[in-house]
Design an enzyme around this catalytic site. Structure first.
Site, PDB file in Angstrom:
ATOM      1  N   TRP A 199       0.827  -1.216   0.000  1.00 48.82           N
ATOM      2  CA  TRP A 199       0.000   0.000   0.000  1.00 48.82           C
ATOM      3  C   TRP A 199       0.852   1.254   0.000  1.00 48.82           C
ATOM      4  O   TRP A 199       0.541   2.228  -0.686  1.00 48.82           O
ATOM      5  CB  TRP A 199      -0.972  -0.017   1.179  1.00 48.82           C
ATOM      6  N   ASP A 229      -0.864   6.398   6.978  1.00 47.26           N
ATOM      7  CA  ASP A 229      -1.936   5.470   6.598  1.00 47.26           C
ATOM      8  C   ASP A 229      -2.130   4.492   7.755  1.00 47.26           C
ATOM      9  O   ASP A 229      -1.229   3.713   8.080  1.00 47.26           O
ATOM     10  CB  ASP A 229      -1.524   4.730   5.311  1.00 47.26           C
ATOM     11  N   LYS A 245     -11.324  -2.547   7.703  1.00 52.07           N
ATOM     12  CA  LYS A 245     -10.481  -3.416   8.509  1.00 52.07           C
ATOM     13  C   LYS A 245     -10.906  -3.349   9.981  1.00 52.07           C
ATOM     14  O   LYS A 245     -11.276  -4.363  10.543  1.00 52.07           O
ATOM     15  CB  LYS A 245      -9.001  -3.040   8.354  1.00 52.07           C
TER      16      LYS A 245
HETATM   17  C1  LIG Z   1      -6.686  -1.900   2.647  1.00 51.86           C
HETATM   18  C2  LIG Z   1      -5.644  -0.870   2.691  1.00 51.86           C
HETATM   19  C3  LIG Z   1      -5.604   0.203   1.792  1.00 51.86           C
HETATM   20  C4  LIG Z   1      -6.570   0.336   0.637  1.00 51.86           C
HETATM   21  O1  LIG Z   1      -7.871   0.524   1.039  1.00 51.86           O
HETATM   22  P1  LIG Z   1      -9.015   0.657  -0.067  1.00 51.86           P
HETATM   23  O2  LIG Z   1     -10.217   0.951   0.735  1.00 51.86           O
HETATM   24  O3  LIG Z   1      -9.096  -0.638  -0.804  1.00 51.86           O
HETATM   25  O4  LIG Z   1      -8.623   1.768  -0.967  1.00 51.86           O
HETATM   26  C5  LIG Z   1      -4.617   1.147   1.945  1.00 51.86           C
HETATM   27  N1  LIG Z   1      -3.713   1.053   2.923  1.00 51.86           N
HETATM   28  C6  LIG Z   1      -3.708   0.040   3.791  1.00 51.86           C
HETATM   29  C7  LIG Z   1      -2.684  -0.003   4.872  1.00 51.86           C
HETATM   30  C8  LIG Z   1      -4.671  -0.948   3.707  1.00 51.86           C
HETATM   31  O5  LIG Z   1      -4.665  -1.973   4.591  1.00 51.86           O
END
Ligand SMILES: *Cc1c(COP(=O)(O)O)cnc(C)c1O
Length: 362
Positions: free
Chosen positions: A103, A173, A197
């Site tokens: 990511w 993030d 998540k």
């Molecule tokens: C799942 C995830 C993303 C992407 O999320 P989306 O909703 O699919 O855009 C980005 N960063 C991390 C750390 C993730 O676990």
């Protein structure tokens, strides 16, 4: 009812009590005669839902008043563009990225369109099984921000602590670790996460951004993605993901009322992770794939070292009610994602199952 232990990396399991409450009020939310998904986003009932969700999130994370909370769509992935569009005014403005997995690499690549973007450090040399050393000397002076991904969902690593940046604003993030451990929001200029998540269903993305980073978007930024537009309209520039916000509200109530908040959740998460790591450390069949000191509390990849045996394990686990435990193709083997809603019992039963498998296959 047949519930499994769902180890999916996302969308992931939700607390059963939240699902049951959502089910109980699916057709009639608060005597309105309507589902929460049928409410006008301009109705008082929905305004209450979104205001309460924000209030609960602010309380859970101790978000100071000089930070805005935005509820958006497009996932964390759209913020890979949204963040540089809002934080870099000129195409010569600098931002540095630490790449520790899938990511953060996507965030780094996407940002190239919007400014002078540099890779400050990466752990690609060992397939992202560790977190590189981050200190002010690797960050360009004058960088508008440093971007990190705190917990690496695919590879199963996390930072031990928030890195020292020497005053360069930190953009983090936290998609796969928000609400799983305490964060001092004031150490970050911006935190962002998609919900699927630890916070609720997909469709909702949360951006927590300090006031002074709002109102400086590049002129071509779509209005929807301009933090100022969204902040001024309290995330109702257009129709928000109403039902996802409603479920996130219920998840935040669960976290507060049934768990006891983020600190209590963190202790439970430490306990859960220790159950699986403890076994991985003693097993002669299974082993973890990342350096110990950077082990994630949320995503735990492991392998047997034998592809056929991995496949056998995944199939037997699935049949025994431990689902979505196959690893990401960039790591192989297995990955147990054990976000907040995964109960301790899920880990106890998984490890019992793994022990039995080890006995039968050595
Ligand atoms: C799942 C995830 C993303 C992407 O999320 P989306 O909703 O699919 O855009 C980005 N960063 C991390 C750390 C993730 O676990």
């Amino acid at each position: 009812m047949n519930r499994v232990y769902n180890f999916s990396a996302g969308p992931a399991c939700l607390p059963l009590s939240v699902l049951e409450q959502a089910g109980a009020e699916i057709a009639d939310y608060k005597n309105s005669g309507m589902s929460a998904m049928e409410l006008s986003h301009r109705s008082i009932l929905f305004e209450e839902i979104i205001a309460r969700t924000e209030e609960l999130l602010r309380a859970a994370m101790n978000i100071p008043d000089n930070y805005k909370v935005l509820f958006l769509q497009g996932g964390a992935s759209l913020q890979f563009s949204g963040i540089p569009m809002n934080l870099l005014q000129n195409d010569t403005d600098k931002a540095d990225y630490i790449v520790t997995g899938r990511w953060s690499n996507m965030a780094y690549e996407e940002a190239q369109r919007y400014g002078d973007i540099k890779l400050a450090a990466s752990s690609k040399d060992r397939n992202y099984c560790y977190i590189p050393e981050v200190n002010p000397s690797i960050i360009r002076p004058g960088a508008k921000y440093l971007h990190i991904c705190y917990n690496n969902t695919v590879f199963g690593t996390r930072y031990k602590e928030v890195p020292e940046t020497g005053g360069v604003p930190l953009v983090t993030d936290v998609s796969s670790c928000i609400l799983s451990q305490p964060f001092d929001v004031t150490q970050h200029a911006l935190l962002y996460a998609s919900a699927q998540k630890n916070m609720g269903p997909s469709g909702l993305t949360v951006v927590i951004v300090r006031d002074d980073y709002i109102g400086k978007a590049k002129p071509y930024t779509p209005s929807y993605m301009d933090f100022k537009v969204q902040a001024d309209l309290e995330s109702i520039y257009n129709t928000p993901p109403c039902y996802s916000v409603y479920v996130a509200m219920r998840v935040l109530e669960w976290l507060r009322d049934e768990i006891g908040g983020v600190d209590a959740m963190y202790q439970i998460n430490l306990e859960k992770a220790a159950i699986l790591y403890g076994y991985l450390d003693e097993s002669k069949l299974f082993k973890g794939t990342v350096d110990r000191e950077y082990r994630s509390l949320m995503n735990i990849p492991f392998v047997t070292g034998n592809k056929a045996l991995d496949e056998k394990f995944i199939a037997e686990a699935e049949a025994a009610g431990f689902t979505t435990i196959e690893g990401h193709r960039q790591v192989g083997g297995m990955r147990a994602s054990i976000y907040n809603p995964m109960p301790v019992q899920g880990l106890v039963e998984l490890v019992d199952f793994m022990k039995k498998f080890e006995m039968e296959n050595r």
